[in-house]
Structures are given as structure tokens and as C-alpha cells.
Design a protein around this motif. Structure first.
Motif, PDB file in Angstrom:
ATOM      1  N   ALA A   1       0.833  -1.203   0.000  1.00 40.52           N
ATOM      2  CA  ALA A   1       0.000   0.000   0.000  1.00 40.52           C
ATOM      3  C   ALA A   1       0.870   1.256   0.000  1.00 40.52           C
ATOM      4  CB  ALA A   1      -0.936  -0.003   1.204  1.00 40.52           C
ATOM      5  N   ARG A   2       1.957   1.214   0.764  1.00 41.13           N
ATOM      6  CA  ARG A   2       2.868   2.369   0.781  1.00 41.13           C
ATOM      7  C   ARG A   2       3.584   2.510  -0.555  1.00 41.13           C
ATOM      8  NH1 ARG A   2       4.119   0.247   5.851  1.00 41.13           N
ATOM      9  NH2 ARG A   2       6.320   0.004   5.450  1.00 41.13           N
ATOM     10  N   LEU A   3       3.950   1.392  -1.175  1.00 40.41           N
ATOM     11  CA  LEU A   3       4.577   1.440  -2.503  1.00 40.41           C
ATOM     12  C   LEU A   3       3.606   1.991  -3.546  1.00 40.41           C
ATOM     13  CD1 LEU A   3       6.633  -1.869  -2.621  1.00 40.41           C
ATOM     14  CD2 LEU A   3       7.538   0.435  -2.984  1.00 40.41           C
ATOM     15  N   LYS A   4       2.345   1.610  -3.443  1.00 40.90           N
ATOM     16  CA  LYS A   4       1.330   2.108  -4.381  1.00 40.90           C
ATOM     17  C   LYS A   4       1.154   3.611  -4.224  1.00 40.90           C
ATOM     18  CE  LYS A   4      -3.421   1.554  -5.847  1.00 40.90           C
ATOM     19  NZ  LYS A   4      -4.700   1.767  -5.218  1.00 40.90           N
ATOM     20  N   ALA A   5       1.070   4.083  -2.984  1.00 33.34           N
ATOM     21  CA  ALA A   5       0.942   5.522  -2.741  1.00 33.34           C
ATOM     22  C   ALA A   5       2.161   6.260  -3.283  1.00 33.34           C
ATOM     23  CB  ALA A   5       0.779   5.786  -1.242  1.00 33.34           C
ATOM     24  N   LEU A   6       3.322   5.683  -3.120  1.00 31.10           N
ATOM     25  CA  LEU A   6       4.552   6.283  -3.625  1.00 31.10           C
ATOM     26  C   LEU A   6       4.546   6.320  -5.151  1.00 31.10           C
ATOM     27  CD1 LEU A   6       7.222   7.334  -2.291  1.00 31.10           C
ATOM     28  CD2 LEU A   6       8.202   5.154  -2.949  1.00 31.10           C
ATOM     29  N   ALA A   7       4.061   5.266  -5.782  1.00 33.77           N
ATOM     30  CA  ALA A   7       3.986   5.225  -7.248  1.00 33.77           C
ATOM     31  C   ALA A   7       3.024   6.294  -7.767  1.00 33.77           C
ATOM     32  CB  ALA A   7       3.552   3.838  -7.715  1.00 33.77           C
ATOM     33  N   GLU A   8       1.930   6.501  -7.043  1.00 32.70           N
ATOM     34  CA  GLU A   8       0.990   7.551  -7.447  1.00 32.70           C
ATOM     35  C   GLU A   8       1.625   8.931  -7.300  1.00 32.70           C
ATOM     36  OE1 GLU A   8      -2.243   6.470  -4.882  1.00 32.70           O
ATOM     37  OE2 GLU A   8      -3.087   5.080  -6.368  1.00 32.70           O
ATOM     38  N   GLU A   9       2.371   9.129  -6.224  1.00 24.55           N
ATOM     39  CA  GLU A   9       3.084  10.385  -6.013  1.00 24.55           C
ATOM     40  C   GLU A   9       4.147  10.567  -7.099  1.00 24.55           C
ATOM     41  OE1 GLU A   9       5.625  12.539  -2.433  1.00 24.55           O
ATOM     42  OE2 GLU A   9       4.542  10.695  -2.008  1.00 24.55           O
ATOM     43  N   LYS A  10       4.816   9.486  -7.461  1.00 28.67           N
ATOM     44  CA  LYS A  10       5.841   9.532  -8.500  1.00 28.67           C
ATOM     45  C   LYS A  10       5.227   9.964  -9.827  1.00 28.67           C
ATOM     46  CE  LYS A  10       8.601   5.950  -8.734  1.00 28.67           C
ATOM     47  NZ  LYS A  10       9.157   4.633  -9.126  1.00 28.67           N
ATOM     48  N   ARG A  11       4.047   9.425 -10.142  1.00 24.38           N
ATOM     49  CA  ARG A  11       3.380   9.780 -11.395  1.00 24.38           C
ATOM     50  C   ARG A  11       3.118  11.284 -11.436  1.00 24.38           C
ATOM     51  NH1 ARG A  11      -1.837   6.650 -12.461  1.00 24.38           N
ATOM     52  NH2 ARG A  11      -2.329   7.615 -10.479  1.00 24.38           N
TER      53      ARG A  11
ATOM     54  N   ALA B   1      14.665   7.191  -3.395  1.00 27.56           N
ATOM     55  CA  ALA B   1      15.323   6.718  -2.169  1.00 27.56           C
ATOM     56  C   ALA B   1      14.292   6.072  -1.242  1.00 27.56           C
ATOM     57  CB  ALA B   1      16.032   7.876  -1.473  1.00 27.56           C
ATOM     58  N   ARG B   2      13.120   6.692  -1.103  1.00 32.78           N
ATOM     59  CA  ARG B   2      12.063   6.112  -0.277  1.00 32.78           C
ATOM     60  C   ARG B   2      11.596   4.779  -0.857  1.00 32.78           C
ATOM     61  NH1 ARG B   2       7.944  10.789  -0.238  1.00 32.78           N
ATOM     62  NH2 ARG B   2       6.498   9.104   0.250  1.00 32.78           N
ATOM     63  N   GLU B   3      11.499   4.737  -2.172  1.00 27.59           N
ATOM     64  CA  GLU B   3      11.067   3.505  -2.829  1.00 27.59           C
ATOM     65  C   GLU B   3      12.073   2.380  -2.579  1.00 27.59           C
ATOM     66  OE1 GLU B   3       9.120   2.496  -7.092  1.00 27.59           O
ATOM     67  OE2 GLU B   3      11.084   3.446  -7.188  1.00 27.59           O
TER      68      GLU B   3
ATOM     69  N   LEU C   1      -3.798  -9.406  -1.645  1.00 28.11           N
ATOM     70  CA  LEU C   1      -2.395  -9.401  -2.058  1.00 28.11           C
ATOM     71  C   LEU C   1      -2.282  -9.448  -3.574  1.00 28.11           C
ATOM     72  CD1 LEU C   1       0.547  -9.446  -1.013  1.00 28.11           C
ATOM     73  CD2 LEU C   1       0.413 -11.931  -1.085  1.00 28.11           C
ATOM     74  N   ARG C   2      -3.059 -10.323  -4.200  1.00 33.62           N
ATOM     75  CA  ARG C   2      -3.077 -10.408  -5.666  1.00 33.62           C
ATOM     76  C   ARG C   2      -3.448  -9.065  -6.282  1.00 33.62           C
ATOM     77  NH1 ARG C   2      -6.615 -14.501  -5.556  1.00 33.62           N
ATOM     78  NH2 ARG C   2      -5.327 -16.091  -4.669  1.00 33.62           N
ATOM     79  N   GLN C   3      -4.495  -8.448  -5.748  1.00 36.50           N
ATOM     80  CA  GLN C   3      -4.957  -7.164  -6.278  1.00 36.50           C
ATOM     81  C   GLN C   3      -3.925  -6.058  -6.073  1.00 36.50           C
ATOM     82  OE1 GLN C   3      -8.673  -6.811  -4.199  1.00 36.50           O
ATOM     83  NE2 GLN C   3      -9.825  -7.889  -5.793  1.00 36.50           N
ATOM     84  N   ALA C   4      -3.285  -6.043  -4.914  1.00 34.83           N
ATOM     85  CA  ALA C   4      -2.280  -5.023  -4.627  1.00 34.83           C
ATOM     86  C   ALA C   4      -1.092  -5.139  -5.565  1.00 34.83           C
ATOM     87  CB  ALA C   4      -1.820  -5.127  -3.171  1.00 34.83           C
ATOM     88  N   VAL C   5      -0.661  -6.354  -5.811  1.00 32.35           N
ATOM     89  CA  VAL C   5       0.473  -6.566  -6.717  1.00 32.35           C
ATOM     90  C   VAL C   5       0.100  -6.129  -8.142  1.00 32.35           C
ATOM     91  CG1 VAL C   5       1.904  -8.352  -7.810  1.00 32.35           C
ATOM     92  CG2 VAL C   5       1.584  -8.350  -5.329  1.00 32.35           C
ATOM     93  N   GLU C   6      -1.092  -6.483  -8.588  1.00 29.66           N
ATOM     94  CA  GLU C   6      -1.527  -6.093  -9.941  1.00 29.66           C
ATOM     95  C   GLU C   6      -1.657  -4.582 -10.066  1.00 29.66           C
ATOM     96  OE1 GLU C   6      -1.682  -7.919 -12.733  1.00 29.66           O
ATOM     97  OE2 GLU C   6      -0.850  -9.483 -11.449  1.00 29.66           O
ATOM     98  N   ALA C   7      -2.214  -3.931  -9.048  1.00 25.83           N
ATOM     99  CA  ALA C   7      -2.358  -2.470  -9.078  1.00 25.83           C
ATOM    100  C   ALA C   7      -0.987  -1.800  -9.124  1.00 25.83           C
ATOM    101  CB  ALA C   7      -3.145  -1.992  -7.865  1.00 25.83           C
ATOM    102  N   LEU C   8      -0.045  -2.315  -8.353  1.00 25.73           N
ATOM    103  CA  LEU C   8       1.296  -1.749  -8.341  1.00 25.73           C
ATOM    104  C   LEU C   8       1.990  -1.953  -9.685  1.00 25.73           C
ATOM    105  CD1 LEU C   8       3.353  -0.243  -6.642  1.00 25.73           C
ATOM    106  CD2 LEU C   8       4.145  -2.443  -5.774  1.00 25.73           C
ATOM    107  N   LYS C   9       1.819  -3.127 -10.280  1.00 26.50           N
ATOM    108  CA  LYS C   9       2.388  -3.387 -11.612  1.00 26.50           C
ATOM    109  C   LYS C   9       1.850  -2.388 -12.631  1.00 26.50           C
ATOM    110  CE  LYS C   9       3.051  -8.411 -11.575  1.00 26.50           C
ATOM    111  NZ  LYS C   9       2.563  -9.637 -12.202  1.00 26.50           N
ATOM    112  N   LEU C  10       0.545  -2.168 -12.594  1.00 27.13           N
ATOM    113  CA  LEU C  10      -0.087  -1.245 -13.530  1.00 27.13           C
ATOM    114  C   LEU C  10       0.449   0.173 -13.347  1.00 27.13           C
ATOM    115  CD1 LEU C  10      -2.232  -0.708 -15.712  1.00 27.13           C
ATOM    116  CD2 LEU C  10      -3.870  -0.359 -13.869  1.00 27.13           C
ATOM    117  N   LEU C  11       0.526   0.629 -12.116  1.00 29.50           N
ATOM    118  CA  LEU C  11       1.058   1.968 -11.851  1.00 29.50           C
ATOM    119  C   LEU C  11       2.505   2.093 -12.309  1.00 29.50           C
ATOM    120  CD1 LEU C  11      -0.382   2.813  -8.339  1.00 29.50           C
ATOM    121  CD2 LEU C  11      -0.620   4.199 -10.390  1.00 29.50           C
ATOM    122  N   ASN C  12       3.299   1.077 -12.047  1.00 32.16           N
ATOM    123  CA  ASN C  12       4.701   1.123 -12.471  1.00 32.16           C
ATOM    124  C   ASN C  12       4.828   1.157 -13.989  1.00 32.16           C
ATOM    125  OD1 ASN C  12       5.873   1.277  -9.933  1.00 32.16           O
ATOM    126  ND2 ASN C  12       5.994  -0.920  -9.694  1.00 32.16           N
TER     127      ASN C  12
END
Length: 144
Positions: free
Chosen positions: A21-31, A47-49, A108-119
Motif C-alpha cells: 500500500a505504501r509502494l502504491k501511494a509512492l507510485a501515485e506520487e511519483k506519477r 530513495a524512499r522507494e 495481495l493479488r490485487q495489490a500486486v496487480e495495481a502496483l504493476k499497472l502503476l509502475n
């Protein structure tokens, strides 16, 4: 299957979900920073990532150790104890938290897929930005 191992496994999954969840929030901030061209802010995010990725790896190691204990309890080779089989075994054993396990595995499956999509989206945005910079540089210098 011992309920204690399942409790430990659920705790490990929860830990991983929190890091994701923190990685996803960071990816959104990165975007946002990529779109707005905030390069300095991106450096701090990277660095946070990196720290979060180390944290995710550590939580995966803890989950893996509990996974092995669960497999041993069930008499199954760890590599054969996939999520679906684990859930099936927890249900068959009548464990009270089996449905919670199913929900966490799905999350967990959904979180990983969402993070992949954002990345992937962030990578595309960065590539588009680099293409624009190259085109601008080419136009300014007259080089192809």
C-alpha cells in the motif's frame, strides 16, 4: 495445519499488504512528479522507494519462513503449497480464519496487480518525457 502457523502467515500477509500500500501511494506520487516534471522530488521518492523495496523483501523472507512451516505441517513440499492449495487445506482443516486467509490472498493479488499497472504507467510517462526531451534537443541543435 496448526492455527498458530496460519495466524503467523496472516500476520506476514498483512505486513506485506501494508508495504505494498505504501509502494502504491509512492507510485501515485511519483506519477504526479513525472507529469509535472519535478525531477528533484523524484530523486527523494526513489530513495524512499528503495527503502520500501528492502522492507518488502524482508517481509517476503518472513512470509516464506512461515510458508515453509505450514508446508511441513501439511506434509507438502513448500514449492507445491501455492495459495489455492493453502486456502483449500485451511478450509479442509476447519480453521476459523480460513476465509480471512482467502480475503488476504485476494487482496495481495490485487495489490500486486495495481502496483504493476502503476509502475507500467509511470515507465510509459517517463519514456514519453524522455522522447519529448530528445525531440526538443534535436529541434534546438538541428541534429536528427
Amino acid at each position: 495445519m496448526r492455527a498458530q502457523h496460519l495466524d503467523e502467515y496472516l500476520a506476514a500477509l498483512e505486513e506485506q499488504l501494508a508495504v505494498l500500500a505504501r509502494l502504491k501511494a509512492l507510485a501515485e506520487e511519483k506519477r504526479e512528479h513525472v507529469v509535472l516534471g519535478r525531477v528533484r522530488e523524484l530523486e527523494g521518492l526513489l530513495a524512499r522507494e528503495a527503502r520500501l523495496l528492502v522492507e518488502l523483501e524482508e517481509s517476503e523472507q518472513r512470509r516464506g519462513a512461515v510458508h515453509k512451516a505450514l508446508a511441513a505441517t501439511l506434509g507438502i513440499r513448500p514449492q507445491d503449497l501455492v495459495a489455492a492449495r493453502l486456502l483449500e487445506a485451511a478450509r479442509a482443516a476447519g480453521l476459523a480464519r480460513a476465509e480471512e486467509l482467502g480475503a488476504r490472498l485476494q487482496a495481495l493479488r490485487q495489490a500486486v496487480e495495481a502496483l504493476k499497472l502503476l509502475n507500467r504507467e509511470n515507465e510509459d510517462l517517463i519514456n514519453q518525457s524522455l522522447g519529448f526531451i530528445r525531440a526538443l534537443e534535436s529541434a534546438l541543435t538541428g541534429e536528427p
